[in-house]
Design a protein around this motif. Structure first.
Motif, short mmCIF file in Angstrom:
data_model
loop_
_atom_site.label_atom_id
_atom_site.label_comp_id
_atom_site.label_asym_id
_atom_site.label_seq_id
_atom_site.Cartn_x
_atom_site.Cartn_y
_atom_site.Cartn_z
N SER A 27 -2.43 1.10 -2.20
CA SER A 27 -2.15 0.19 -1.08
C SER A 27 -0.83 -0.54 -1.29
O SER A 27 -0.38 -0.73 -2.41
N PHE A 61 -6.14 5.12 1.29
CA PHE A 61 -4.74 4.75 1.43
C PHE A 61 -4.67 3.59 2.41
O PHE A 61 -5.19 3.68 3.52
N MET A 63 -1.48 1.77 3.21
CA MET A 63 -0.05 1.55 3.03
C MET A 63 0.54 0.79 4.22
O MET A 63 0.13 1.00 5.35
N PHE A 74 2.42 11.83 -2.05
CA PHE A 74 1.12 11.77 -1.40
C PHE A 74 0.63 13.16 -1.03
O PHE A 74 -0.54 13.48 -1.21
N TRP A 96 -7.59 6.83 5.67
CA TRP A 96 -6.20 6.43 5.92
C TRP A 96 -6.23 5.19 6.80
O TRP A 96 -6.43 5.27 8.00
#
Length: 127
Positions: A27, A61, A63, A74, A96
């Motif tokens: 993250s 994830f 992000m 990734f 995601w």
């Protein structure tokens, strides 16, 4: 096997992999100029972790930003997980997470969905 932890810092994400539960979390932001070198310990840990067949893995994830170099790393992670699922009987789910208004991050998740055979859940959130 020990867990893997990398604290967040400027240019690098928080990475927290829990071996006992199979919960893998990345993250934050990732735009380190030397992504190959930065992510190498992550890959080393993953290779050891994926030696044991039939695990259930949840990859999360969350992000807020990543650069092209990180995007390649990734994709390599997804390739490892896809191979694990195909050849070692693993069960892999990728979550995601993206901010509900962040179209670019949502599209990145959609691109990974198109590039892999993994189950990828796109999950919007409000921050």
């Amino acid at each position: 096997m020990e867990d893997f932890y990398n604290p967040p810092d400027h240019f690098i994400p928080e990475i927290r992999f829990k071996a006992a539960t199979g919960e893998l979390n990345i993250s934050g932001e990732s735009f380190h100029e030397y992504s190959v070198e930065f992510y190498q310990p992550v890959f080393d840990w993953l290779h050891r972790f994926l030696e044991i067949p039939n695990k259930t893995i949840t990859m999360n994830f969350k992000m807020t930003y990543f650069n092209t170099n990180t995007s390649r790393r990734f994709l390599e992670i997804f390739d490892l997980l896809e191979d694990y699922e195909k050849n070692k009987g693993g069960r892999v789910t990728v979550n995601w997470y993206y901010k509900a208004h962040d179209v670019d991050m949502k599209e990145s998740g959609e691109e990974y969905m198109a590039d892999t055979n993994l189950t990828i859940n796109l999950i919007p959130y409000v921050s």
